[in-house]
Design an enzyme around this catalytic site. Sequence first.
Site, PDB file in Angstrom:
ATOM      1  N   LYS A 193       0.856  -1.204   0.000  1.00 37.87           N
ATOM      2  CA  LYS A 193       0.000   0.000   0.000  1.00 37.87           C
ATOM      3  C   LYS A 193       0.880   1.237   0.000  1.00 37.87           C
ATOM      4  O   LYS A 193       0.629   2.213  -0.695  1.00 37.87           O
ATOM      5  CB  LYS A 193      -0.934  -0.026   1.214  1.00 37.87           C
ATOM      6  CG  LYS A 193      -1.979   1.082   1.231  1.00 37.87           C
ATOM      7  CD  LYS A 193      -1.499   2.377   1.830  1.00 37.87           C
ATOM      8  CE  LYS A 193      -2.592   3.438   1.824  1.00 37.87           C
ATOM      9  NZ  LYS A 193      -2.106   4.748   2.264  1.00 37.87           N
ATOM     10  N   ASP A 209      -4.815   5.137 -15.723  1.00 34.06           N
ATOM     11  CA  ASP A 209      -5.898   4.442 -15.031  1.00 34.06           C
ATOM     12  C   ASP A 209      -5.327   3.727 -13.794  1.00 34.06           C
ATOM     13  O   ASP A 209      -4.765   2.636 -13.899  1.00 34.06           O
ATOM     14  CB  ASP A 209      -6.521   3.447 -16.019  1.00 34.06           C
ATOM     15  CG  ASP A 209      -7.664   2.656 -15.433  1.00 34.06           C
ATOM     16  OD1 ASP A 209      -7.813   2.638 -14.195  1.00 34.06           O
ATOM     17  OD2 ASP A 209      -8.402   2.037 -16.221  1.00 34.06           O
ATOM     18  N   HIS A 212       4.458  11.371  10.016  1.00 36.18           N
ATOM     19  CA  HIS A 212       3.080  11.404   9.545  1.00 36.18           C
ATOM     20  C   HIS A 212       2.289  12.496  10.265  1.00 36.18           C
ATOM     21  O   HIS A 212       1.595  13.290   9.641  1.00 36.18           O
ATOM     22  CB  HIS A 212       2.434  10.035   9.772  1.00 36.18           C
ATOM     23  CG  HIS A 212       1.051   9.950   9.227  1.00 36.18           C
ATOM     24  ND1 HIS A 212       0.798   9.869   7.871  1.00 36.18           N
ATOM     25  CD2 HIS A 212      -0.147   9.967   9.848  1.00 36.18           C
ATOM     26  CE1 HIS A 212      -0.493   9.827   7.697  1.00 36.18           C
ATOM     27  NE2 HIS A 212      -1.103   9.882   8.872  1.00 36.18           N
TER      28      HIS A 212
HETATM   29  C1  MEV Z   1       0.683   4.712   4.915  1.00 36.96           C
HETATM   30  O1  MEV Z   1      -0.089   5.307   3.917  1.00 36.96           O
HETATM   31  C2  MEV Z   1       1.682   3.763   4.304  1.00 36.96           C
HETATM   32  C3  MEV Z   1       2.512   2.950   5.301  1.00 36.96           C
HETATM   33  O2  MEV Z   1       1.659   2.246   6.201  1.00 36.96           O
HETATM   34  C4  MEV Z   1       3.341   1.974   4.480  1.00 36.96           C
HETATM   35  C5  MEV Z   1       4.092   0.939   5.289  1.00 36.96           C
HETATM   36  O3  MEV Z   1       3.661   0.593   6.383  1.00 36.96           O
HETATM   37  O4  MEV Z   1       5.099   0.437   4.740  1.00 36.96           O
HETATM   38  C6  MEV Z   1       3.392   3.843   6.126  1.00 36.96           C
END
Ligand code: MEV
Length: 438
Positions: free
Chosen positions: A280, A296, A393
């Site tokens: 992700k 896309d 974050h």
């Molecule tokens: C957050 O959008 C993405 C992360 O969770 C990816 C990861 O854990 O490697 C920080």
Amino acid sequence: MGKSISGFSKLSKSEKIDWILKTHFSDRKNAKNILIQYWNTDEKLQQLHDEFIENTITNYHLPFGVAPNYLINEKLYTLPMAIEESSVIAAASKAAKFWLNRGGFKTKVISTIKVGQVHLIYHGNFETLKRYFNFIKPQLIKDTNSITKNMEQRGGGIIDIELKNKTKDLKDYYQLHATFETLDAMGANFINSCLEQFAKTFKTEAQKFELFSSEEKNIQIIMSILSNYVPECLVRAEVSCKVEDLNEDKSISPEEFATKFIQAVNIAEIEPYRAVTHNKGIMNGVDAVVLATGNDFRAVEAGVHAYASRHGKYSSLTHAKVDKGIFTFWIEIPLALGTVGGLTNLHPLVKLALEMLGNPNAKELMQIVAVAGLAQNFAALRSLTTTGIQQGHMKMHLMNILNQFNANDNEKATLVEYFKSNIATHNAVVEALENLRR
Ligand code: MEV
């Protein structure tokens, strides 16, 4: 139960909005203002957006940001990224800077083959179907001449068509499995047009094939569609440096960092719960560039995750190792992208994004996007294995919380300064804002 409506798509834009407001909102004035707020004042530009899809009532804005300093195969790029998640661009920029001084990113397109299939049902003898397929194959190709002419002139087109017997998995099910080279186009329309013509020819000509019984002549075409699974449209991106050069974080030695980082990748290779989150994070970078360049992202997402499961278990898209004192971190990812056709020639911001990248061809764009994914994963793993993810974050998310509580410019400046040396959590930010307002 709400009201249903027929003929909605035939209403004018303002009639559609009126119906929506009447049907779904109590404060209609406010809802209408919000919709109108996002209209473009340039009427022609707004019309262009209206006509991308059906039933447009407004525009949905995402931030369009940039991450500079991407050294890819000795060339510097600034990556355009469309994304709403606070920390993604900051992470992308940090990773670019880190690798800028360590040789940059090296990339290679491994293959560019795309796939489409005609799915069909045939009741009869497989050997006879095979004979029919071999007999009709040249005509399948010939009948698509008008579709493939331009693509062939540029060096692309149909690579091959195979007949596949899938009856072990589903009774009487066969495929025409076709492969294509679509050059700088993503190729969905080209591939689907070819497939629909294959299906037509295959079904019609079966009527005349003398070796078929009357039942065998009755081939049923179920559907003709490209596949978004593109394991042979593959690109590799890599970074590497001496372990001792992984020395930016004072809290951890380069050797320990390399070991922890590789363990984090190993975990994502064997543990699907972690692999999904790991990937992700990769897609944070991939999708942002894919979206900014008018491609896309749903197709990319579907294909990438299928590829991550290709060995029967969902796994990491990236890999890492240390060999003879050299740390190497790489990604192999399937990406079917286009730099012509679709939105690329239509959306002014997409054109701008492509120009920012030096108007790449599809192969170059594959390499840039793979780098965006690798860099994003590097940044995430670097934080996760050192400071933890929340520090960076929350620093980026701070502004969202402040905006949620309508902080003014002074309050924002004071609290941004305060949280440079204090840990930002949602509660801590709310409390600090309350204290400031007291
Ligand atoms: C957050 O959008 C993405 C992360 O969770 C990816 C990861 O854990 O490697 C920080």
